[in-house]
Design a protein around this motif. Structure first.
Motif, PDB file in Angstrom:
ATOM      1  N   VAL A   7       0.939  -1.148  -0.175  1.00  0.00           N
ATOM      2  CA  VAL A   7       0.085   0.007   0.137  1.00  0.00           C
ATOM      3  C   VAL A   7       1.000   1.256   0.017  1.00  0.00           C
ATOM      4  CG1 VAL A   7      -1.599   1.268   1.387  1.00  0.00           C
ATOM      5  CG2 VAL A   7      -2.062  -1.171   1.188  1.00  0.00           C
ATOM      6  N   ARG A   8       1.891   1.141   0.776  1.00  0.00           N
ATOM      7  CA  ARG A   8       2.758   2.339   0.987  1.00  0.00           C
ATOM      8  C   ARG A   8       3.586   2.733  -0.378  1.00  0.00           C
ATOM      9  NH1 ARG A   8       7.889   3.861   1.539  1.00  0.00           N
ATOM     10  NH2 ARG A   8       8.711   1.781   1.379  1.00  0.00           N
ATOM     11  N   ARG A   9       3.769   1.789  -1.213  1.00  0.00           N
ATOM     12  CA  ARG A   9       4.578   1.827  -2.467  1.00  0.00           C
ATOM     13  C   ARG A   9       3.831   2.094  -3.538  1.00  0.00           C
ATOM     14  NH1 ARG A   9       9.659  -2.275  -2.899  1.00  0.00           N
ATOM     15  NH2 ARG A   9      10.595  -1.812  -0.845  1.00  0.00           N
ATOM     16  N   ARG A  10       2.418   1.972  -3.435  1.00  0.00           N
ATOM     17  CA  ARG A  10       1.586   1.864  -4.600  1.00  0.00           C
ATOM     18  C   ARG A  10       1.342   3.404  -5.101  1.00  0.00           C
ATOM     19  NH1 ARG A  10      -1.707   3.843  -7.328  1.00  0.00           N
ATOM     20  NH2 ARG A  10      -2.128   5.621  -5.489  1.00  0.00           N
ATOM     21  N   ARG A  11       1.814   3.620  -6.379  1.00  0.00           N
ATOM     22  CA  ARG A  11       1.554   5.206  -7.140  1.00  0.00           C
ATOM     23  C   ARG A  11       1.408   4.617  -8.314  1.00  0.00           C
ATOM     24  NH1 ARG A  11       7.070   7.702  -8.880  1.00  0.00           N
ATOM     25  NH2 ARG A  11       5.603   8.275 -10.540  1.00  0.00           N
ATOM     26  N   MET A  12       1.066   5.921  -9.164  1.00  0.00           N
ATOM     27  CA  MET A  12       0.747   5.798 -10.552  1.00  0.00           C
ATOM     28  C   MET A  12       2.026   5.862 -11.160  1.00  0.00           C
ATOM     29  SD  MET A  12      -2.280   4.952 -10.910  1.00  0.00           S
ATOM     30  CE  MET A  12      -3.988   5.103 -10.305  1.00  0.00           C
ATOM     31  N   SER A 122      -9.772  -3.594 -10.523  1.00  0.00           N
ATOM     32  CA  SER A 122      -8.647  -3.039 -11.159  1.00  0.00           C
ATOM     33  C   SER A 122      -7.508  -2.697  -9.970  1.00  0.00           C
ATOM     34  CB  SER A 122      -9.243  -1.450 -11.669  1.00  0.00           C
ATOM     35  OG  SER A 122      -9.982  -1.926 -12.868  1.00  0.00           O
ATOM     36  N   LEU A 123      -8.196  -1.937  -8.713  1.00  0.00           N
ATOM     37  CA  LEU A 123      -7.224  -1.936  -7.450  1.00  0.00           C
ATOM     38  C   LEU A 123      -6.479  -2.903  -7.123  1.00  0.00           C
ATOM     39  CD1 LEU A 123      -6.250   0.127  -5.588  1.00  0.00           C
ATOM     40  CD2 LEU A 123      -8.007  -0.219  -4.079  1.00  0.00           C
ATOM     41  N   LEU A 124      -7.015  -4.283  -7.226  1.00  0.00           N
ATOM     42  CA  LEU A 124      -6.483  -5.503  -6.895  1.00  0.00           C
ATOM     43  C   LEU A 124      -5.282  -5.962  -7.981  1.00  0.00           C
ATOM     44  CD1 LEU A 124      -9.426  -7.992  -5.753  1.00  0.00           C
ATOM     45  CD2 LEU A 124      -7.499  -6.526  -4.530  1.00  0.00           C
ATOM     46  N   MET A 125      -5.312  -5.417  -9.141  1.00  0.00           N
ATOM     47  CA  MET A 125      -4.521  -5.552  -9.993  1.00  0.00           C
ATOM     48  C   MET A 125      -3.438  -4.572 -10.050  1.00  0.00           C
ATOM     49  SD  MET A 125      -6.300  -6.874 -13.765  1.00  0.00           S
ATOM     50  CE  MET A 125      -7.645  -5.514 -13.850  1.00  0.00           C
ATOM     51  N   LEU A 126      -3.601  -3.461  -9.522  1.00  0.00           N
ATOM     52  CA  LEU A 126      -2.629  -2.418  -9.230  1.00  0.00           C
ATOM     53  C   LEU A 126      -1.678  -2.720  -8.075  1.00  0.00           C
ATOM     54  CD1 LEU A 126      -4.820   0.816  -9.597  1.00  0.00           C
ATOM     55  CD2 LEU A 126      -2.847   0.282 -11.221  1.00  0.00           C
ATOM     56  N   LEU A 127      -2.425  -3.340  -7.086  1.00  0.00           N
ATOM     57  CA  LEU A 127      -1.754  -3.705  -5.937  1.00  0.00           C
ATOM     58  C   LEU A 127      -0.922  -4.940  -6.207  1.00  0.00           C
ATOM     59  CD1 LEU A 127      -4.374  -3.497  -3.084  1.00  0.00           C
ATOM     60  CD2 LEU A 127      -2.347  -1.751  -3.372  1.00  0.00           C
ATOM     61  N   THR A 128      -1.534  -5.759  -6.823  1.00  0.00           N
ATOM     62  CA  THR A 128      -0.685  -6.990  -7.332  1.00  0.00           C
ATOM     63  C   THR A 128       0.541  -6.542  -8.037  1.00  0.00           C
ATOM     64  OG1 THR A 128      -2.825  -8.328  -7.463  1.00  0.00           O
ATOM     65  CG2 THR A 128      -0.753  -9.401  -8.267  1.00  0.00           C
ATOM     66  N   ALA A 129       0.436  -5.655  -8.747  1.00  0.00           N
ATOM     67  CA  ALA A 129       1.620  -5.223  -9.886  1.00  0.00           C
ATOM     68  C   ALA A 129       2.806  -4.774  -8.809  1.00  0.00           C
ATOM     69  CB  ALA A 129       1.222  -4.323 -10.851  1.00  0.00           C
ATOM     70  N   VAL A 130       2.506  -3.715  -7.731  1.00  0.00           N
ATOM     71  CA  VAL A 130       3.433  -3.403  -6.684  1.00  0.00           C
ATOM     72  C   VAL A 130       4.046  -4.760  -6.095  1.00  0.00           C
ATOM     73  CG1 VAL A 130       3.696  -2.119  -4.710  1.00  0.00           C
ATOM     74  CG2 VAL A 130       2.156  -1.308  -6.291  1.00  0.00           C
ATOM     75  N   ASP A 131       3.299  -5.813  -5.859  1.00  0.00           N
ATOM     76  CA  ASP A 131       3.729  -6.803  -4.995  1.00  0.00           C
ATOM     77  C   ASP A 131       4.871  -7.713  -5.954  1.00  0.00           C
ATOM     78  OD1 ASP A 131       3.699  -8.486  -2.682  1.00  0.00           O
ATOM     79  OD2 ASP A 131       2.697 -10.213  -3.820  1.00  0.00           O
TER      80      ASP A 131
END
Length: 208
Positions: A7-12, A122-131
């Motif tokens: 969560v902390r690292r998520r950004r566009m 879509s948010l789950l995909m964004l978070l998975t990308a960070v992971d």
């Protein structure tokens, strides 16, 4: 990676290394996680158009924008996932016996849950990308003629609405977004406890 770190690292992220493809196993995990998003009545009224081939991605950009200068860094992304919502799936699901809305009246819905649920996915995909160590960005397709051109270019059925596109790839050096200078709004500005603007609004109910 720990969830709080994700969560902390998520950004566009708006610039990518065009020479590093996203591994197939990672793409499958990203899409698989999207299926765990909540959906009203378990309607699951969503679909995901995956564009990895360079020719498909070029066709997307040609169809979806008139401005060849817009999103230069985004255009380097080796993976695009278009998230589409399907309203009719929800109207049909809630016409079933356990729900009983046989008239399929859209006015029964206080908000368009088909779009909201696709946003959750879509948010789950964004978070998975960070992971997975990837960068990602969610952006929209312009309405009207650009959306029409996109759907025609890829044979998307009329009943499906693109709510947004997720670009993904390995991050390349980019400039810090001017929007980030605004900072994140503090909790006390956005959290309202008990009532809006009441004596407990924006404050903790527990003594410090």
């Amino acid at each position: 990676m720990e969830f709080q770190e994700v969560v902390r690292r998520r950004r566009m992220v708006r610039n990518y290394d065009p020479d590093r493809a996203v591994p197939a196993a990672v793409v499958d995990r990203i899409l698989g996680n999207a299926l765990h998003a909540p959906s009203a009545g378990f309607s699951q009224g969503w679909a995901f158009l995956v564009l990895e081939d360079p020719a498909d991605r070029e066709r997307f950009w040609e169809a979806s924008t008139d401005d060849s200068e817009w999103g230069v860094g985004l255009r380097r992304a080796p993976l695009l996932i278009v998230a589409l919502s399907h309203k009719q799936a929800y109207l049909d699901r809630y016409a079933e016996r356990d729900k009983g809305w046989e008239d399929r009246d859209e006015a029964r819905w206080p908000v368009p849950y088909w779009d909201i649920d696709t946003g959750f996915a879509s948010l789950l995909m964004l978070l998975t990308a960070v992971d997975e160590g990837l960068g990602a960005c969610f952006f929209g397709i312009p309405p009207g003629e650009r959306t029409k051109a996109f759907k025609e270019a890829f044979g998307v059925p009329e009943a499906y609405t693109p709510i947004g596109v997720i670009s993904m790839g390995y991050r390349a050096q980019d400039k810090r977004s001017p929007s980030l200078k605004r900072g994140r709004r503090p909790l006390e500005e956005v959290v309202h406890r008990g009532s809006w603007g009441g004596p407990t609004s924006g404050t903790s109910p527990h003594p410090s």
